[in-house]
Design a protein around this motif. Structure first.
Motif, short mmCIF file in Angstrom:
data_model
loop_
_atom_site.label_atom_id
_atom_site.label_comp_id
_atom_site.label_asym_id
_atom_site.label_seq_id
_atom_site.Cartn_x
_atom_site.Cartn_y
_atom_site.Cartn_z
N VAL A 1 39.94 33.44 108.74
CA VAL A 1 40.37 33.70 107.37
C VAL A 1 40.79 35.17 107.28
N GLU A 2 41.57 35.46 106.27
CA GLU A 2 41.92 36.86 106.02
C GLU A 2 40.68 37.60 105.50
N ASP A 3 40.47 38.81 105.98
CA ASP A 3 39.34 39.64 105.59
C ASP A 3 38.03 38.86 105.70
N ARG A 4 37.66 38.52 106.93
CA ARG A 4 36.48 37.68 107.16
C ARG A 4 35.18 38.36 106.75
N HIS A 5 35.22 39.65 106.48
CA HIS A 5 34.01 40.34 106.02
C HIS A 5 33.70 40.01 104.55
N LYS A 6 34.72 39.59 103.81
CA LYS A 6 34.53 39.30 102.39
C LYS A 6 34.79 37.84 102.03
N ASN A 7 35.60 37.14 102.81
CA ASN A 7 36.05 35.81 102.42
C ASN A 7 35.49 34.72 103.32
N ALA A 8 35.46 33.50 102.78
CA ALA A 8 35.07 32.31 103.53
C ALA A 8 35.92 31.14 103.06
N GLN A 9 36.21 30.23 103.97
CA GLN A 9 37.02 29.05 103.66
C GLN A 9 36.13 27.81 103.74
N GLU A 10 36.08 27.05 102.65
CA GLU A 10 35.35 25.76 102.69
C GLU A 10 36.12 24.79 103.57
N LEU A 11 35.39 24.08 104.45
CA LEU A 11 36.02 23.13 105.36
C LEU A 11 35.66 21.68 105.04
N ALA A 12 34.39 21.41 104.80
CA ALA A 12 33.93 20.04 104.58
C ALA A 12 32.52 20.09 104.01
#
Length: 477
Positions: free
Chosen positions: A277-288
């Motif tokens: 993800v972009e800026d992995r220190h601040k962001n997270a992507q839901e997957l399932a």
């Protein structure tokens, strides 16, 4: 984790090259045929000389391939390369002779890697003591959900030679690799790879745990994008640190806890990505969601996270991870719910053929009557029993090496009732299920997770699981 630039191997001229293929069977026969078709002078050597081997030899000899049965120890004169079946031990006299002559020794995976074309599909590779097949199949399901042309191949039963040389075109391959295959694959360089876990297994083949781990770690060599490791298993991260990879390749962890940057993990029942993800220190992507994983046992959720990490390394969108996991159906005998009888669940995990797999299976349930035993393959059971004791309502033991488990239970779970069935016949499974049903109460799980191989009583773990399922059906009839 060191960095370097890895170049592709040059095409080989096979015409007239003298190649010795060690072993008939699922890898040896295709390798011999492929090399013969490319103009090599092929000699197949095989230890066995039974009716099946003679039948296979006749098939190859009809093509003009030389076969020597009953003599797998002697290196044929003039040999320039040895291609071996993965199961042949490294200490075989044939290999000692080959090394003394300065010859290379390849496995079927190495041969497939060398024979792939210039536009061949990249490999996403998976190894580990347990969970390889399930994770590889999950990965293939996710890749298909993303619209990619793919297949689950390798140790999973689909020949890599067929995959790289067949007419079908692939965008990417999901490749399961055993420690045996990796030992004989020195130039393999995957797009990305994962080691799911490490526990003692096949030590009789490798000679030591260190050698076993080193062969597993070969899967990371030359990775281009991601080396995926298990945060809960430090040995897998150590292998990443030791790997020599292409510049820019990243270490990506998976965890059943909250993920840190460059990890995939779980947050409030959601599988999330903080690596791709972009800026992995601040962001997270839901997957399932955890409920999208079948079955949602802890070790299987870990498998799903590893598969998701490799898919994300290849650029797969989050939606495809969810859809692929939902579409995935696990193979039989892998923590499979057989039936409920009198409010007791009966679960078949016959594939749990070692202590590491059994520990993961036992961790999935709160109150268990455990059916265990078989061929221990040199394993010890103290750690497994100590970790699982609080979950055990009772234990039913079968098989040749059941005394080893009984003694561990006496040391670490003396209060747990144990039924020791002094039988190794196939009919013992019905008796085991009947005894387990008497020990269980409503809400319990009767779990077949033998922690041992099956060959003392059954042809394979599939037959053992089938016998369990049949016994459960008889119980419920």
């Amino acid at each position: 984790m060191g960095s370097r630039k890895v170049t592709s191997s040059e095409p080989l001229d096979w015409q007239g090259k003298h190649v010795t293929v060690a072993g008939l069977g699922v890898s040896g026969i295709p390798a011999a045929k492929v090399l013969h078709a490319r103009g090599a002078n092929v000699t197949v050597v095989n230890d066995g000389d039974d009716a099946r081997a003679r039948e296979q030899a006749a098939e190859l000899e009809a093509l003009g391939i030389t076969v020597r049965l009953g003599d797998g120890a002697t290196l044929p004169e003039g040999t320039e390369l040895v291609v071996t079946a993965p199961g042949w031990k490294p200490d075989k006299p044939l290999f000692a002779a080959a090394r003394e002559a300065g010859l290379e020794i390849w496995g079927d995976v190495e041969l497939a890697w060398r024979l792939r074309g210039p536009d061949a599909a990249p490999w996403l590779a998976i190894t580990g003591t347990n969970g390889k097949t399930t994770t590889t199949q999950m990965l293939a399901s996710i890749l298909k959900a993303a619209g990619l042309r793919t297949a689950a191949v390798g140790n999973i039963g689909v020949s890599l030679l067929d995959a790289v040389l067949g007419d079908e075109q692939y965008d990417v391959l999901a490749v399961e690799l055993s420690s045996y295959q990796l030992h004989w694959a020195p130039s393999l360089r995957a797009h990305s790879a994962a080691v799911l876990n490490l526990a003692p297994d096949h030590l009789d083949w490798h000679g030591s745990m260190e050698a076993y781990a080193a062969d597993k770690g070969r899967i990371y060599e030359g990775n281009r994008v991601a080396c995926v490791y298990n945060v809960a298993d430090k040995a897998t991260e150590d292998l990443v640190r030791e790997a020599d990879v292409e510049e820019g390749c990243r270490a990506v962890g998976f965890t059943l806890g909250t993920p840190g940057p460059s990890q995939l993990g779980i947050v409030e029942g959601i599988l999330v990505d903080r690596a791709f993800v972009e800026d992995r220190h601040k962001n997270a992507q839901e997957l399932a969601e955890i409920s999208d994983v079948n079955p949602p046992a802890p070790h299987n959720i870990a498998n799903a996270l590893a598969a998701a990490a490799l898919a994300r390394a290849f650029g797969v969108p989050a939606r495809a991870v969810r859809d692929g996991l939902r579409d995935f159906t696990p193979d039989a005998h892998r923590i499979a719910h057989v039936a409920d009888v009198d409010a007791i669940a009966y679960v078949d995990d016959s594939k749990a053929t070692n202590t590491h797999a059994a520990e993961a299976s036992l961790a999935a349930y709160e109150s268990i009557v455990w059916i265990a035993g078989g061929l221990a393959k040199g394993a010890t059971f103290d750690e497994l029993v100590a970790k699982s004791a609080k979950r055990l309502r009772g234990v039913v033991l079968i098989g040749q090496d059941r005394a080893l488990i009984r003694e561990a239970l006496a040391r670490h779970a003396p209060e747990v009732p144990v039924v020791d069935l002094d039988r190794t016949d196939t009919g013992a499974m019905l008796a085991a299920v009947q005894e387990a049903s008497r020990l269980a109460v409503a809400g319990d799980t009767v779990l077949l997770a033998p922690a041992c191989a099956s060959m003392d009583m059954f042809a394979n773990y599939n037959k053992r699981g089938d016998a369990f399922a049949e016994a459960v059906r008889e119980l419920g009839s």
